[in-house]
Scaffold this motif. Structure first.
Motif: not given
Length: 411
Positions: A105-112, A148-164
């Motif tokens: 669950v990536v908060v506010g992001d249905d893509t991932f 780190k992968a989401l930031i490195a791929s340019g999708f986020y500038a700051q670490p996103p809120q996510l839960t696995l």
């Protein structure tokens, strides 16, 4: 002429059969064995034939310990923290493996956000991202890599809120070799909705004990009495970890690591029989399956004796006399049922050499030092009971009566 030929033939047949049966009542030679059973140097010293005169008592355990190889891990006092291999800390905790089902669950992001399965290569593959390693890693470690992968791929500038979250633990294939009763590759684990409490499975933090090391050892038949529990090896990703499982066996250390697909467990042998390992534990065999035979007195057949068609199970740690009682070889009328003999067929699991032990049940029952000559039964052993001389003679009389009647009819 025809009748005169049949009468002596019937009489001769009756006499010959009676003589044969009488010879069968005589004592047979004791079974021969390749292993030096008499000297107490077989797999168990308890296999020895009881001596009529004995000056020392209860020496079988010390005889069994004589050929023991030194404990790889040393004594309990000096065993911890002295391994030359890698530290054990990476083994503890909950780790993911191939085919585990997770929810991201990536908060506010249905893509991932969505459900993912750890791939055959041990990765999590998200849309538009390079694979993220999951095999052998904990949930927090994977969450950190995903950020780190989401930031490195340019999708986020700051670490996103996510839960696995782990939704379902997959079955794992683990190789178990060495001093276990059934060394082979075992499949353990798997927690699915049709076999588990759905509410518990769906809750945050749900886990499983079905992928633990102890489960794998039991699935491989349990550890043998010659196992070296001070240094059980786990081979994982090119590393060899040595684990002291004596605390697990004793019940003083509940530590039980979770296994991953591809792990290899190696249990070394001390090349000796250890009496103190012949008892129930989380890593011992769940029971002993025996092949039993008791076809006549005091039980006239297996069916009415509640003995299965081929095998019966007794608790692990049971001894020969207990199994003999379990197969209804003891008891009944003393005059007719005393002085029975029982045979134990076993196999040395280290050398794979078979051994056959014969015991006079009543003599063994009456010896004060019976524990020195009362072997432990092992998985796959077989027990057969022979009737007493009185029972043999009674059966001989019945058979000769039948044959005599047949002879008369032949006239």
């Amino acid at each position: 002429m025809s009748i005169s030929f049949q009468v002596p033939l019937a009489s001769t047949l009756t006499a010959t059969l009676a003589l044969t049966l009488l010879q069968g009542c005589a004592s047979l030679k004791r079974p021969d064995n390749i292993e030096p059973v008499a000297e107490g140097r077989a797999y168990q010293a308890q296999y020895r034939q009881p001596d009529r005169k004995k000056s020392r008592y209860l020496e079988s355990q010390s005889m069994n310990e004589t050929p023991c190889l030194p404990l790889i891990g040393g004594t309990v006092e000096d065993s911890f923290g002295k391994w030359s291999g890698p530290a054990l800390s990476p083994l503890f905790g909950e780790k993911l493996t191939r085919n585990d089902l997770v929810e991201l669950v990536v908060v506010g992001d249905d893509t991932f956000s969505g459900d993912y399965v750890v791939s055959r290569e041990g990765d999590l593959t998200l849309p538009h991202l390079p694979p993220v390693k999951a095999q052998g890693r904990s949930v927090p470690q994977i969450e950190k890599s995903l950020r780190k992968a989401l930031i490195a791929s340019g999708f986020y500038a700051q670490p996103p809120q996510l839960t696995l979250r782990i939704l379902d633990f997959a079955e794992v294939s683990v190789g178990v070799t060495g001093a276990v009763f059934e060394p082979h590759a075992v499949r353990i684990g798997a927690v699915s909705g049709d076999r588990a409490d759905r509410m518990r499975q769906g809750a945050m933090g749900a886990s499983t004990e079905a992928r633990n090391l102890s489960v794998a050892l039991r699935a491989a038949g349990g550890v043998r009495p010659d196992a070296d529990l001070s240094a059980v090896e786990l081979h994982r990703s090119g590393q060899v970890y040595r684990m002291d499982l004596r605390g697990v066996f004793e019940g003083t250390d509940p530590t039980d690591i979770m296994l991953l697909s591809g792990d290899q467990i190696v249990v070394k042998s001390r090349q000796c029989f250890q009496d103190d390992l012949m008892r129930p534990s989380p890593i011992s065999p769940p029971g002993v399956t025996l092949y039993m035979s008791n076809l006549t007195q005091p039980a006239s057949g297996n069916a009415e004796s509640a003995i299965g068609r081929s095998v019966r199970e007794v608790p692990y740690g049971a001894r020969f006399l207990q199994a003999v009682v379990d197969t209804n070889c003891v008891g009944g009328i003393k005059l007719t049922n005393a002085n029975r003999h029982a045979i134990l067929f076993s196999r040395n699991p280290v050398t794979q050499v078979s051994v056959v032990i014969e015991r006079n049940i009543e003599r063994l029952l009456r010896r004060a030092d019976r524990d020195d000559y009362d072997p432990y039964v092992l998985p796959g052993d077989a027990i057969a009971c022979y009737d007493s001389t009185v029972t043999n003679i009674a059966d001989l009389g019945r058979v000769t009566t039948v044959v005599g009647t047949a002879g008369i009819l032949l006239k």
